[in-house]
Design an enzyme around this catalytic site. Structure first.
Site, PDB file in Angstrom:
ATOM      1  N   LYS A 171      -3.385   5.212  -1.624  1.00  0.00           N
ATOM      2  CA  LYS A 171      -4.389   4.286  -0.252  1.00  0.00           C
ATOM      3  C   LYS A 171      -4.748   3.427  -0.984  1.00  0.00           C
ATOM      4  CE  LYS A 171      -4.950   8.254   2.873  1.00  0.00           C
ATOM      5  NZ  LYS A 171      -4.626   7.683   4.396  1.00  0.00           N
ATOM      6  N   GLY A 225       0.663  -1.350   0.056  1.00  0.00           N
ATOM      7  CA  GLY A 225      -0.195  -0.024   0.271  1.00  0.00           C
ATOM      8  C   GLY A 225       0.608   1.191   0.435  1.00  0.00           C
ATOM      9  N   ASP A 226       0.154   2.268  -0.536  1.00  0.00           N
ATOM     10  CA  ASP A 226       0.415   3.363  -0.306  1.00  0.00           C
ATOM     11  C   ASP A 226       0.348   4.675  -0.368  1.00  0.00           C
ATOM     12  OD1 ASP A 226       2.921   5.294  -0.990  1.00  0.00           O
ATOM     13  OD2 ASP A 226       3.878   3.418  -1.592  1.00  0.00           O
ATOM     14  N   TYR A 227       0.545   6.054  -0.483  1.00  0.00           N
ATOM     15  CA  TYR A 227       0.125   7.302   0.072  1.00  0.00           C
ATOM     16  C   TYR A 227      -1.612   7.606  -0.915  1.00  0.00           C
ATOM     17  CZ  TYR A 227       2.599   9.838  -3.373  1.00  0.00           C
ATOM     18  OH  TYR A 227       3.187  10.236  -5.331  1.00  0.00           O
TER      19      TYR A 227
END
Length: 289
Positions: A98, A94-96
Site C-alpha cells: 500500500k 502502488g503495490d500490496y
C-alpha cells in the site's frame, strides 16, 4: 504474479536464450492461489499444485506459437518472447504494501499472439487492494504450514493477517517443552521468502482474531526474554523500511504461556456459567413482557 519468475528470467539470460512466456488472464481461483505460492519448481509445478487444491487435474492445451501449455478455460491467452537484456523502465506503481515503489527496470515481452474466449471477461486485480493480499496470504499460509509441520509436528495452524500485507505470521502450537516456541520462531524467520514478523501462541488463542492475539502478547510476553530479532535477512524490496537490496530485520514474539508458571496466572476471567444462565432467563422474561 509468481515469486519464481525472476529466477526463470535469470536462467534464460545466463543461457543467452529467449524465454517463452504465456500469460493466462481470467483463470479459476485455485490457479490464482497456486500462482502466488512461493515454492521450488523442482518440487512441484503450479498446475499440479492447483490441481491438488481443486481435487482434480487442471485441463490444459498447447500454445499456438510456443512450446508451452496454458489452462484451457482461461478468458485470454497472450503468447510472447522475452529476450535477454531487453528491458524497459516501469512505475512507480502502488503495490500490496500500500505504498509506491520506485521506478524499476523489467523485461519486455514481445507478443506473438493473443486469443480469447467468445465474449470474454477481462479479470483485473488492484495490486494494492485486499484481493491481491488475500491471494498472496492464502498461498503463503499453506506453504508455511507445510514447511513448519515437517520440522515440528506440534504445529496446529498458521495465519497471515491481511492487515500486515502478508508479512506477519501467527502460529498456533501445542508445546511440550519451553524451548518449542523459540525453536519455531527461529525456523520460520529463516524462511527465504516470508515472514518479516512472527508470533507464536497457545491453542487457546484464535489466530484469526487479532484482538485475541494482541491479548496474548500483552498478557504473556516479556520483551527481554520473549522477543527475538534476526538482523539483515532477505526481505521484500517493496517494504519501504527495508535497507539496500531489500535486507530487513525479522522479529519473532513468543506469546505462549510460560510452562514454569502456575496455570492459574493465565486463566481468563469470565462470568460463571450459572450467572449467564440467570441473566439469559431474566432477559427472556423481560422480552416476553
Amino acid at each position: 504474479v509468481s515469486p519464481m519468475m525472476p529466477q526463470a528470467f535469470q536462467r534464460a539470460a545466463e543461457l543467452g536464450k529467449p524465454l517463452e512466456i504465456a500469460i493466462a488472464i481470467g483463470v479459476s481461483p485455485d490457479l490464482m492461489i497456486a500462482s502466488c505460492s512461493p515454492m521450488d519448481f523442482a518440487m512441484i509445478d503450479k498446475f499440479s499444485l492447483a490441481g491438488s487444491f481443486r481435487g482434480s487435474p487442471i485441463d490444459v492445451v498447447n500454445c499456438k506459437t510456443l512450446d508451452l501449455q496454458v489452462p484451457i478455460d482461461a478468458e485470454f491467452i497472450i503468447e510472447g518472447i522475452v529476450h535477454p537484456n531487453e528491458i524497459a523502465e516501469m512505475g512507480p506503481y502502488g503495490d500490496y504494501f500500500k505504498t509506491y515503489y520506485n521506478k524499476q527496470t523489467k523485461p519486455i515481452i514481445r507478443v506473438n499472439k493473443i486469443y480469447k474466449k467468445p465474449d470474454p471477461i477481462y479479470q483485473a486485480i488492484l495490486a494494492d487492494g485486499d484481493e491481491c493480499i488475500n491471494l498472496i496470504a492464502l498461498g503463503v499460509e499453506w506453504t508455511l504450514l507445510k514447511y513448519l509441520k515437517r520440522a515440528f509436528p506440534f504445529i496446529i495452524d498458521v495465519y497471515l493477517p491481511r492487515s500486515s500485507c502478508g508479512h506477519r505470521a501467527i502460529i498456533s502450537i501445542e508445546k511440550s517443552r519451553e524451548e518449542d516456541s523459540r525453536n519455531v520462531l527461529y525456523h520460520i524467520l529463516s524462511h527465504p521468502f516470508l515472514p518479516k514478523h512472527a508470533v507464536v501462541v497457545d491453542p487457546d488463542i484464535d489466530i484469526t482474531n487479532l484482538l485475541d492475539v494482541e491479548w496474548a502478547i500483552i498478557s504473556r510476553v516479556q520483551a527481554d526474554k520473549d522477543i527475538v530479532i534476526l538482523p539483515k535477512l532477505n526481505g521484500s524490496p517493496l517494504d519501504p523500511s527495508a535497507g539496500a537490496g531489500g535486507l530487513t530485520d525479522r522479529m519473532g514474539i513468543d506469546a505462549t504461556k510460560s510452562m514454569s508458571d502456575l496455570k492459574e496466572k493465565y486463566e481468563r476471567s469470565d462470568v460463571p456459567y450459572k450467572v449467564k444462565e440467570k441473566i439469559d432467563r431474566i432477559w427472556n422474561e423481560i422480552i416476553r413482557k
